[in-house]
Design a protein around this motif. Sequence first.
Motif, PDB file in Angstrom:
ATOM      1  N   UNK A 120      30.214   3.910 -32.858  1.00  0.00           N
ATOM      2  CA  UNK A 120      29.462   3.887 -34.099  1.00  0.00           C
ATOM      3  C   UNK A 120      28.846   5.223 -34.405  1.00  0.00           C
ATOM      4  N   UNK A 121      28.178   5.265 -35.551  1.00  0.00           N
ATOM      5  CA  UNK A 121      27.404   6.430 -35.946  1.00  0.00           C
ATOM      6  C   UNK A 121      25.930   6.053 -35.837  1.00  0.00           C
ATOM      7  N   UNK A 122      25.176   6.830 -35.035  1.00  0.00           N
ATOM      8  CA  UNK A 122      23.803   6.441 -34.691  1.00  0.00           C
ATOM      9  C   UNK A 122      23.829   5.012 -34.147  1.00  0.00           C
ATOM     10  N   UNK A 123      24.715   4.809 -33.212  1.00  0.00           N
ATOM     11  CA  UNK A 123      25.026   3.468 -32.724  1.00  0.00           C
ATOM     12  C   UNK A 123      23.860   2.807 -31.993  1.00  0.00           C
ATOM     13  N   UNK A 124      22.949   3.598 -31.449  1.00  0.00           N
ATOM     14  CA  UNK A 124      21.795   3.005 -30.764  1.00  0.00           C
ATOM     15  C   UNK A 124      21.021   2.058 -31.673  1.00  0.00           C
ATOM     16  N   UNK A 125      20.913   2.425 -32.950  1.00  0.00           N
ATOM     17  CA  UNK A 125      20.188   1.580 -33.901  1.00  0.00           C
ATOM     18  C   UNK A 125      20.930   0.272 -34.126  1.00  0.00           C
ATOM     19  N   UNK A 126      22.238   0.350 -34.345  1.00  0.00           N
ATOM     20  CA  UNK A 126      23.021  -0.862 -34.592  1.00  0.00           C
ATOM     21  C   UNK A 126      22.992  -1.787 -33.379  1.00  0.00           C
ATOM     22  N   UNK A 127      23.095  -1.212 -32.191  1.00  0.00           N
ATOM     23  CA  UNK A 127      23.031  -2.015 -30.977  1.00  0.00           C
ATOM     24  C   UNK A 127      21.660  -2.675 -30.832  1.00  0.00           C
ATOM     25  N   UNK A 128      20.624  -1.922 -31.165  1.00  0.00           N
ATOM     26  CA  UNK A 128      19.271  -2.488 -31.076  1.00  0.00           C
ATOM     27  C   UNK A 128      19.091  -3.640 -32.062  1.00  0.00           C
ATOM     28  N   UNK A 129      19.699  -3.521 -33.258  1.00  0.00           N
ATOM     29  CA  UNK A 129      19.615  -4.610 -34.230  1.00  0.00           C
ATOM     30  C   UNK A 129      20.323  -5.861 -33.709  1.00  0.00           C
ATOM     31  N   UNK A 130      21.488  -5.685 -33.107  1.00  0.00           N
ATOM     32  CA  UNK A 130      22.197  -6.826 -32.514  1.00  0.00           C
ATOM     33  C   UNK A 130      21.382  -7.417 -31.367  1.00  0.00           C
ATOM     34  N   UNK A 131      20.804  -6.555 -30.535  1.00  0.00           N
ATOM     35  CA  UNK A 131      20.007  -7.035 -29.403  1.00  0.00           C
ATOM     36  C   UNK A 131      18.782  -7.818 -29.858  1.00  0.00           C
ATOM     37  N   UNK A 132      18.154  -7.384 -30.946  1.00  0.00           N
ATOM     38  CA  UNK A 132      17.006  -8.127 -31.473  1.00  0.00           C
ATOM     39  C   UNK A 132      17.445  -9.510 -31.953  1.00  0.00           C
ATOM     40  N   UNK A 133      18.621  -9.573 -32.570  1.00  0.00           N
ATOM     41  CA  UNK A 133      19.142 -10.867 -33.009  1.00  0.00           C
ATOM     42  C   UNK A 133      19.426 -11.763 -31.803  1.00  0.00           C
ATOM     43  N   UNK A 134      19.973 -11.181 -30.744  1.00  0.00           N
ATOM     44  CA  UNK A 134      20.218 -11.941 -29.514  1.00  0.00           C
ATOM     45  C   UNK A 134      18.904 -12.411 -28.893  1.00  0.00           C
ATOM     46  N   UNK A 135      17.892 -11.561 -28.967  1.00  0.00           N
ATOM     47  CA  UNK A 135      16.581 -11.920 -28.420  1.00  0.00           C
ATOM     48  C   UNK A 135      15.999 -13.132 -29.139  1.00  0.00           C
ATOM     49  N   UNK A 136      16.236 -13.217 -30.445  1.00  0.00           N
ATOM     50  CA  UNK A 136      15.742 -14.362 -31.205  1.00  0.00           C
ATOM     51  C   UNK A 136      16.473 -15.655 -30.817  1.00  0.00           C
ATOM     52  N   UNK A 137      17.610 -15.507 -30.149  1.00  0.00           N
ATOM     53  CA  UNK A 137      18.333 -16.661 -29.621  1.00  0.00           C
ATOM     54  C   UNK A 137      18.032 -16.877 -28.146  1.00  0.00           C
ATOM     55  N   UNK A 138      17.055 -16.127 -27.632  1.00  0.00           N
ATOM     56  CA  UNK A 138      16.648 -16.211 -26.222  1.00  0.00           C
ATOM     57  C   UNK A 138      17.801 -15.874 -25.285  1.00  0.00           C
TER      58      UNK A 138
END
Length: 204
Positions: A120-138
């Motif tokens: 990705x481009x500035x992929x750390x941000x996109x990964x963090x967004x996915x991880x936050x979504x995963x966190x909301x699913x515990x």
Amino acid sequence: YIIMNWDWFKTFSKENPKFWENYLSSFETPLNDEKYIVFDCETTGLNPETDRILSIGAVSIKNNQVIVSDFMEIFLQQEVYNSNSVEYHGILKDGKEEKFVEAEAVIQFLKFAKNVTLVGHRINFDIEMINEALSRLSLGTLKNQYMDIGLMHQKLIDDTSLESISLDELCKIYKVKKNGRHTASGDAYITAILFLKLKKKLSI
């Protein structure tokens, strides 16, 4: 895509959902070094804790070719709405696109990505967004290896002191057309083309 009822996520269970177990088990097989998944998220803003994903676009690369037939694009229901960001991504809250709840979008992305290296481009941000979504699913966090085309560019010019370079600047430097810019699927495709150019120049 299949619309599913996610009320069961609210019920306490010690067992992980099947899709997460399938994702984790994909890492038990050898990594395919000739395949990459290039992805991009359009979001309501730049704060992973408070903003939300609006759409996910991803395309695969195999044997140094973009496989345009192997792609995903999914739009999410907008639980958080920021009208100021619409001018950048053009995604309206009540737009014509079929929209899915966040859990469904995450499942589709995990099924698509599996254990493949993400790009990705500035992929750390996109990964963090996915991880936050995963966190909301515990659930846990993404396990994939990943590469950033901005860092690849810095390595190519041998200057890691530069600030993160924009996708538009990279397109100008490497003469890549900006078709579909500021859409998740368009930016994923542009990033894929840039990745292949950089990969070739770096001989990796």
